[in-house]
Design a protein around this motif. Sequence first.
Motif, short mmCIF file in Angstrom:
data_model
loop_
_atom_site.label_atom_id
_atom_site.label_comp_id
_atom_site.label_asym_id
_atom_site.label_seq_id
_atom_site.Cartn_x
_atom_site.Cartn_y
_atom_site.Cartn_z
N GLY B 124 -11.37 -8.38 -11.50
CA GLY B 124 -11.97 -9.18 -12.56
C GLY B 124 -11.41 -10.57 -12.75
N PHE B 125 -11.37 -11.36 -11.70
CA PHE B 125 -11.00 -12.77 -11.87
C PHE B 125 -12.27 -13.55 -12.24
N MET B 126 -12.52 -13.65 -13.53
CA MET B 126 -13.82 -14.13 -14.00
C MET B 126 -14.04 -15.61 -13.81
N ARG B 127 -12.95 -16.38 -13.60
CA ARG B 127 -13.16 -17.83 -13.51
C ARG B 127 -14.03 -18.22 -12.32
N ARG B 128 -14.02 -17.37 -11.27
CA ARG B 128 -14.85 -17.68 -10.11
C ARG B 128 -16.34 -17.70 -10.49
N PHE B 129 -16.67 -17.18 -11.67
CA PHE B 129 -18.07 -17.10 -12.10
C PHE B 129 -18.39 -18.12 -13.20
N ASP B 130 -17.40 -18.97 -13.50
CA ASP B 130 -17.61 -20.04 -14.47
C ASP B 130 -18.35 -21.19 -13.80
N ARG B 131 -19.30 -21.77 -14.51
CA ARG B 131 -20.15 -22.79 -13.91
C ARG B 131 -19.34 -23.97 -13.35
N GLU B 132 -18.35 -24.44 -14.11
CA GLU B 132 -17.59 -25.60 -13.64
C GLU B 132 -16.73 -25.28 -12.42
N TYR B 133 -16.10 -24.11 -12.41
CA TYR B 133 -15.33 -23.74 -11.22
C TYR B 133 -16.26 -23.62 -10.01
N GLU B 134 -17.45 -23.06 -10.24
CA GLU B 134 -18.41 -22.94 -9.14
C GLU B 134 -18.81 -24.32 -8.61
N GLN B 135 -19.05 -25.25 -9.54
CA GLN B 135 -19.41 -26.61 -9.11
C GLN B 135 -18.28 -27.24 -8.32
N LEU B 136 -17.07 -27.08 -8.84
CA LEU B 136 -15.91 -27.68 -8.19
C LEU B 136 -15.77 -27.12 -6.77
N LYS B 137 -15.88 -25.81 -6.67
CA LYS B 137 -15.80 -25.17 -5.35
C LYS B 137 -16.90 -25.73 -4.43
N GLY B 138 -18.08 -25.92 -4.98
CA GLY B 138 -19.19 -26.46 -4.18
C GLY B 138 -18.90 -27.86 -3.67
N PHE B 139 -18.38 -28.70 -4.53
CA PHE B 139 -18.05 -30.07 -4.11
C PHE B 139 -16.95 -30.07 -3.05
N ILE B 140 -15.94 -29.21 -3.26
CA ILE B 140 -14.85 -29.14 -2.27
C ILE B 140 -15.40 -28.69 -0.92
N ASP B 141 -16.19 -27.63 -0.94
CA ASP B 141 -16.71 -27.09 0.32
C ASP B 141 -17.66 -28.07 1.02
N ASP B 142 -18.35 -28.89 0.22
CA ASP B 142 -19.24 -29.90 0.81
C ASP B 142 -18.46 -31.10 1.33
N GLY B 143 -17.16 -31.13 1.12
CA GLY B 143 -16.35 -32.22 1.64
C GLY B 143 -16.42 -33.51 0.82
N VAL B 144 -16.92 -33.40 -0.41
CA VAL B 144 -17.09 -34.61 -1.22
C VAL B 144 -15.76 -35.34 -1.45
N PHE B 145 -14.68 -34.60 -1.54
CA PHE B 145 -13.37 -35.23 -1.78
C PHE B 145 -12.52 -35.26 -0.51
N GLY B 146 -13.13 -34.97 0.62
CA GLY B 146 -12.36 -34.92 1.87
C GLY B 146 -11.37 -33.76 1.81
N GLN B 147 -10.28 -33.90 2.54
CA GLN B 147 -9.25 -32.86 2.53
C GLN B 147 -8.55 -32.83 1.17
N ILE B 148 -8.46 -31.67 0.56
CA ILE B 148 -7.78 -31.58 -0.73
C ILE B 148 -6.27 -31.53 -0.50
N LEU B 149 -5.52 -32.27 -1.30
CA LEU B 149 -4.08 -32.38 -1.09
C LEU B 149 -3.28 -31.75 -2.22
N VAL B 150 -3.78 -31.87 -3.44
CA VAL B 150 -3.00 -31.52 -4.62
C VAL B 150 -3.95 -30.99 -5.70
#
Lengths: 352, 352, 352, 352
Positions: B124-150
């Motif tokens: 039950g790690f519910m944050r993975r189902f929060d809209r903002e975390y989902e959006q953030l994950k989507g942007f990261i996976d799409d490479g919008v911020f390039g390689q994540i460092l921190v």
Amino acid sequence: MTELRIAVLGVGMMGADHVARITERTKGAVVTVLNDYFPEKAEALAATIPGSRVINDPLDAIADPEVDAVILATPGPTHEKQLLACLEHNKPVMCEKPLTTDVATSLEIVKREAELGRKLIQVGFMRRFDREYEQLKGFIDDGVFGQILVAHCVHRNPAVPPSFDSSMIVKDSLVHEVDVTRFLFDEEITTVQIIKPSANPGAPEGLQDPQIALFTTESGRHVDTEVFVTTGVAYEVRTEVVGELGSAFIGLDQGLVRKHRNPAQQASGDGRKVAGIWGGDITPSFVERFGDAYDNEIQRWVNAVRRGDNVDGPGAWDGYAAAAVCAAGVKSLESGKAETVDMVSRSSIPGA
Amino acid sequence: MTELRIAVLGVGMMGADHVARITERTKGAVVTVLNDYFPEKAEALAATIPGSRVINDPLDAIADPEVDAVILATPGPTHEKQLLACLEHNKPVMCEKPLTTDVATSLEIVKREAELGRKLIQVGFMRRFDREYEQLKGFIDDGVFGQILVAHCVHRNPAVPPSFDSSMIVKDSLVHEVDVTRFLFDEEITTVQIIKPSANPGAPEGLQDPQIALFTTESGRHVDTEVFVTTGVAYEVRTEVVGELGSAFIGLDQGLVRKHRNPAQQASGDGRKVAGIWGGDITPSFVERFGDAYDNEIQRWVNAVRRGDNVDGPGAWDGYAAAAVCAAGVKSLESGKAETVDMVSRSSIPGA
Amino acid sequence: MTELRIAVLGVGMMGADHVARITERTKGAVVTVLNDYFPEKAEALAATIPGSRVINDPLDAIADPEVDAVILATPGPTHEKQLLACLEHNKPVMCEKPLTTDVATSLEIVKREAELGRKLIQVGFMRRFDREYEQLKGFIDDGVFGQILVAHCVHRNPAVPPSFDSSMIVKDSLVHEVDVTRFLFDEEITTVQIIKPSANPGAPEGLQDPQIALFTTESGRHVDTEVFVTTGVAYEVRTEVVGELGSAFIGLDQGLVRKHRNPAQQASGDGRKVAGIWGGDITPSFVERFGDAYDNEIQRWVNAVRRGDNVDGPGAWDGYAAAAVCAAGVKSLESGKAETVDMVSRSSIPGA
Amino acid sequence: MTELRIAVLGVGMMGADHVARITERTKGAVVTVLNDYFPEKAEALAATIPGSRVINDPLDAIADPEVDAVILATPGPTHEKQLLACLEHNKPVMCEKPLTTDVATSLEIVKREAELGRKLIQVGFMRRFDREYEQLKGFIDDGVFGQILVAHCVHRNPAVPPSFDSSMIVKDSLVHEVDVTRFLFDEEITTVQIIKPSANPGAPEGLQDPQIALFTTESGRHVDTEVFVTTGVAYEVRTEVVGELGSAFIGLDQGLVRKHRNPAQQASGDGRKVAGIWGGDITPSFVERFGDAYDNEIQRWVNAVRRGDNVDGPGAWDGYAAAAVCAAGVKSLESGKAETVDMVSRSSIPGA
């Protein structure tokens, strides 16, 4: 009352900015003498400033009878000798960071000034004159957040000159967070640790960027700072303090807010179904971000000198403390461990 | 298609919340069996849920033929036995964190499920189902911020029960940031360090609060988290990721914004010249902050079970990994040093 | 270059503020003469300003040979005579709004200055010197939003003096939005309508507050403004422009953002389940909101006078146009209908 | 309890969205019957919804014994006949706006339902189910802002279909602000005026866009709305209410906030010295902006029908009132003047 006659030593970006400031905006002050390692740069600038002239030797410029006070915007390695000349000639001096380039000479400057029995040296930590930092300091001192426990800082630059190396990130960039911590909390930093995350692929080969710096203060507070100087984006500086009764944030983005189509989407033809974006601009450099703070700093310094106080802001001790913390930071950059800040106690130097 | 018949084990705050959710909002599911260590609590709740009945032995509840799937909201120490029963009876199970209370038994669960050759366990790690975390994950996976460092995280609670001790801050609160890190970055955490700033004077005697946690990931990324569970203010969760092309923030405050007189000022008669304030409310607890995420989590899990996938989210391996990271965190809480996370490699367990 | 010697006429709140500004912050200017209807007020202030003296007759003050330029912060009804004296003596003058108290005399001032063939009069619409308004104007002029179609303004004061009547809301408060509209859109306002919503129960008996003002411009743009001067909250000024390619907002709240418990809730014992609030302060008055704009306005005016341009900002024509629009507004306040602005065309007065 | 069996009439964008909602997310409801003017559209959809079938005549669909309740997503002109059929067959009905296409028939529906002595009709004003509107309503009703005096609304669409004409901006778009005003203030609108600013050059020839609508309510409150349906940017809806004790804003932008380089600048090679931008996305359409509100609306309606209340939200009277206000708006669009809303009083229809 007559205007304060100022010699500006070093007319690179920072010094030239101060010359323009004093000439156009600072009340009660005038630039009478200009000096630079490259005399032709000083001459070119002097030609645009009525009433100013060039003196090629920096020590002569300091000693000149038509100079009431000095601004040092020269390279760090020359500061020690120039500061000592200011002390010798009893000239108030506004010294851009660093005070000097090493801890020992910084301490020496502190001692010399203490022996004089009067303050003459101010150090150019301009953030103390920024409105938001001033507000934050006011709220902290008023106890609005109770005892402060933790602070989080972010310091991002879009780019740095090719000559920048990993230790300069500590000494030139992180040094501002060192002073902010000491200013907000009114106590010394006792340990420093630099953490090295995976480096930005866009940073020059060999540059450890970003860096994460951890400070512990005398009373046990924790401060962490992300310093990231090759973001390619903008100049971003942010501080959050967290206390027992609440927290506060400065450096958030706002100002004019626009709404328009997403140009990235239009350019790429990306089918992602987002029609529009909202938001605003971020300052490109410290000049825009802290322009008002610089104006404020210089005006208050001029006022202080004219009324005989000479200093209204961080002094030689603050320059020495910053140097000591940064030295521990550079050591940690190599060791990877938390390093103790090696400083004398202020009370051991009467008058410091 | 018939509705999924669910047994909810443990009807404390979390379990009762799930019962209400399934009964009122979750499409395609019905609660048929209730169980609690205190049978009268289960009976009281069952009386309000038509079609539900109480089974006093949790293992009997799991085994019951009118139960298609199980939600575990029981205390952590009972999870191991209950999860094994779910595996034995081939029942899909949604297990609230922690998977089990120690690393060894968590690993044992992973292995047992792997041996079965099919996934049955979701954690039950519910944050993975929060809209903002989902959006953030989507942007990261799409490479919008390039390689994540921190990444920088903040996790604040207004208060915790009196029984909360310093290690529970790691295992009950920080564990969410452990999962968020693993979710956003798709890699394991390799070292953990807990820093202990000066403690909140308002915290119970002996509780180390706040804590600063530092994670390093396999590829060298750095994540820091402030965990502060006695702020007295509100439930605040925030994440910022910083990459080579930009950064992103979730968990900022907004929503309905009010403007009105400053009641603190009016109450105190403070002469500070500030007439009015602007701003809004902060969620009081995780229930309001992540209510939609819980709805989303349970709905998607029910859908997955009904179509035969059984899991749509973090699984047993994620529960094991979180346990291993938290164990290193608890160790660091004592040692004060960075501790290595002791984990087997995923590939060593075929099917995990 | 010698400093500009300024006479400040009227040393009430606004005039005293200008005296302090010039004495402490404005580069290249000095206050040499002070004047007020109450001579003792002028004397008391002069005693604190080295190099200044009092002249009791305002026209003598204007004519004094030690006065290079004049600031009028006197009551509106005296402006006409004082402005004419400035024109007669060829003295640049910075006139706080209103130019004069009626349209006819304002037009007369415009004509007299036009006959002189040189600009001497600047009017104190300080918002044109506010950074955000300047940015907004820049974006509009650069075409970032395409053709501008609509603007929405809000102008709120916490309180007004007891003498304030409904027409003063138009002439003293709304007049700023009149100038903002003309400044941003570079065209005249042609019709004005004042709408009278249900009045604030907290406003003085008989005061129509709030008021909604609707402007139409020459090219058909629509501007609406809420003017509400007894909010009890703070000084709030906001503008949104909407164009064919996007929109922009200025005057949104931000700056230092705090989080803490809700003092209203604590005071009331209200059981509403909201633990904490986030937000910040709103400026209490125009002094804080537009302090930087005033500094900027006066500095640029001093610079303009010293270099011989005399004016750098809104002039007599802008004062006349504002008067004409406000007159139509006062008429609409009574008629309840849209009223046409009665103005001569600028081209009919060569040199205006 | 058995699930509510719903007939969805009209399976265009809105109807298909409801079908998906009920099938995937609405607890306690199932779609049993589908109907559309184009039978093949209904058939194609029915093929994907187990347990559903198509009935080609809408009145037969309403009358079908396997239909407990009806959703009308058919074109407005068909609503009258379909609503009457629902009343005749005693079937609860959720009717997408408009109730009917003219005031007289809307009033007729109100009367027929009143004669029945029980509520069966709910109208699809979904904003009442949006979390922020609900919060705002709660604060208003709790007296947090004292007496409300004024409201400002903005309603922007990126684009409209080619068939959209100026009166549809009133009847299809502004109608939402009509309902929001009546919902928030609990009183009727008495006059409407439409102002026509210079039209958007990017709007279709002949379309008056944007429009500014002014409402006066029974107690004299003022509401203004910018309706602008061809912005090309995004779907933006915003409301600000202003009361005697404070004000509140909903619909401000926030959520995930990004920082990155300015792609417009990079694309254009513009030398403007702005390195980076901050901000986020705006919802492209009402589907994203009010998706949760629709879910909430339908779930609460289903719950109400199942427990025998049939309605939980705006009813036939609200549909009639909206029609009357929009009729006055269309009249004003032509006359350019404020038009009185022509409505019967609610008390004249017992049971309405």
